[in-house]
Write a protein that holds these residues in place. Structure first.
Motif: not given
Ligand SMILES: [Mg+2]
Ligand SMILES: [Mg+2]
Ligand SMILES: [Mg+2]
Ligand SMILES: [Mg+2]
Ligand SMILES: [Mg+2]
Ligand SMILES: [Mg+2]
Lengths: 145, 145, 145, 145, 145, 145
Positions: A16-18, B16, A123, A136, A9, A138, A21, B142, B9, A24-25, A12-13, B3, B136, B140, B123
């Motif tokens: 994927m995250l900008d 997740m 990603y 996209e 996780k 993953v 973002e 699409i 995403k 919080s993680f 993957t996060l 996009q 894990e 994904l 997930y």
């Protein structure tokens, strides 16, 4: 056996995250060692090399030790199965990828004996070799190391 | 082609994230239609059925229309390639899965002609049929719909 | 149907054994026609060609006859599945091989009607394109000819 | 990196050789820990289980430790790719197998850091579910443990 | 749901029939839009490109629209699975192909909601890169568009 | 080498054509031995068995001879790759098939040495296990016998 840290996780996060973002993680990202990078190519070999080189430079695995190279290699290939979904090929099947990758090394299980594991996440996009004709993708691989 | 909404995403994040992690993403989740569920099985058929049934019940696709069923089916199978990483099998290869799944339907591209697309994300865990002997997995798929 | 000569075992043993280990098996090796060679490459095409060329030069199959070329080709590919274990690729997936190969032609079955069969065995190493970062690999293909 | 013990060769030889052929190899067999067994089935799950059960009973891997189960599992699947050559299925594709299997655990590399590795070898027959309508098959998987 | 027009049959027939064999089928060929071409290559990428280029030139799909390119791409790859039968590769596995291809676009189902579908068919030869050392091959892919 | 009889084309045409469409091809159908049948199933094993049983009953191959059974088996599996396009599974991946199959045995090449070859063709539908939610599928396998 219980998973205390979900390295899949996290990888993957992170892939994927900008940046905005992330915040919080941050606390869960701090519990593991990570290595990030980017690669765009029609050549599977270059994608694999890009990850291997980034990981070795970052010191996430010990370069001279085959054991660690072997663990990383199979994890990358597993992650690429998710990206390519059925045919482990990109250029040969007339596709190109633009991917962010993250490699995470940590101890996911509560039991000390389970030791270290590695996660590789991709990603990004896969599609025709024409800008924008893409969707996209993953991929996540996990292995003991 | 650009996009504007990243349905892959969104689907992967929704599959997740724990509920308390949702909050910061709520605005992007609102731009699409989604359907969520859970499935644990050694039987690939049951995993595929669980997603198809949840999607049809939620009204995310039109049940009587094969065109939509066909789009969904191939998207599920693509996502399962990421979960199984090389052999599209679970019970036959002595593995069991415990997965959360999310199906997202929306218009990812700015151009109106690109129309609707569907994303299926999984997930969870994959491993031996003994609780805890698992790691894990992510997948994904699409497709245009 | 009973197998009187195990051409797969003969081919695999010949590919794996060092010269000083041969002696105890010489009697069984004499019951069949064989062709041996070596190939090191990141290129699957070169591996297949190396075997085909060696076999044709040795006269083990009749060069102008497609029937025999066809039987040999599929047997080589089957053997390479064992070497590559899941993705029939080497260079594309950033691997290199160093292999000894043996092709055996003989009549494995007691019944005359079963006629001639062919076995192709590989033994050697597969790994990263850096000397020593590699492990062993084996592959065996069997076909009627 | 240099291989001092070839665990793949040892496993494959042990799976292929009859008792009276062992004698000349006994010295190399003594350098590693091994576990042997037999399985005949149209069910891939039973083949995998047979190996896992034999290995756990023999104490070759630590039963409660997922890390070791995970290493073994992937090695078995790699070896089965060689047995099935292209489709990781037996009963589903109307085939049955009669296999001897050998699992070897040891330190193949001279460098201490490379640690322990595991090899799984299969040798036997694959064919139609009618006695005698079958030919030989071999498979070898190798993994760090 | 009932199929009123069998676009897969039409595409396969058109790819297989010689001109003098066409006549008896002309009425069913007129119910759909078609595009025909030929390609000979050891390079999978060139085979895919040949079809994509022919289809775009003929106007059978809208060139700038990714949705249509995506539908066509997956249909071509499905058809190539039938041609290559197990390994989605030609040159890498030392094979060459000489193929006629036909792409058909039409409404196969009686229900209006099922809309347009696309069929891609290949017919020709696959074999060693030596003239005549080859046998026939067929492939058909079908997708909603 | 030149192909005088195209056994793959004959098998595929026979599997696809309705009785009233046969007439114009009767002369080429007469140059080979053929066997026809039908099978509908979610079970790959049953599909393979249906073909094997029909072929043995018709006397197209010699039942007790493994050589011929082996040639037929691999040809059926090759043809099923075209039907399933990527995953050699039907029920496991929640699909059902309704297929007509044709097996052709003949001498496709002008040279006498090339001997007899076998072609297996499937034509029908594949889809969800709900009547009508399906599309066409084709598969062709070719082998020396
Ligand atoms: Mg694993
Ligand atoms: Mg796609
Ligand atoms: Mg065989
Ligand atoms: Mg390896
Ligand atoms: Mg389909
Ligand atoms: Mg062939």
């Amino acid at each position: 056996m219980s998973q205390k840290i979900r390295i899949g996780k996290i990888a993957t996060l992170l892939a994927m995250l900008d940046e905005n973002e992330y915040s919080s993680f941050e606390s869960i990202f701090d519990e593991v060692d990570t290595c990030l990078g980017k690669v765009g190519s029609m050549n599977m070999q270059k994608v694999i090399s890009a990850v291997e080189t980034a990981v070795k430079r970052s010191g996430l695995i010990e370069e001279g030790v085959y054991r660690e190279t072997h663990a990383l290699y199979h994890t990358i290939v597993e992650a690429l199965e998710g990206v390519t979904r059925g045919q482990l090929a990109i250029g040969e099947t007339m596709r190109t990828v633009g991917l962010r990758f993250v490699v995470v090394r940590g101890e996911p299980y509560a039991e000390e004996k389970e030791g270290e594991w590695i996660a590789v996440a991709f990603y990004g996009t896969i599609g025709a070799p024409i800008r924008g004709l893409e969707h996209e993708a993953v991929g996540l691989g996990i292995n003991h190391i």
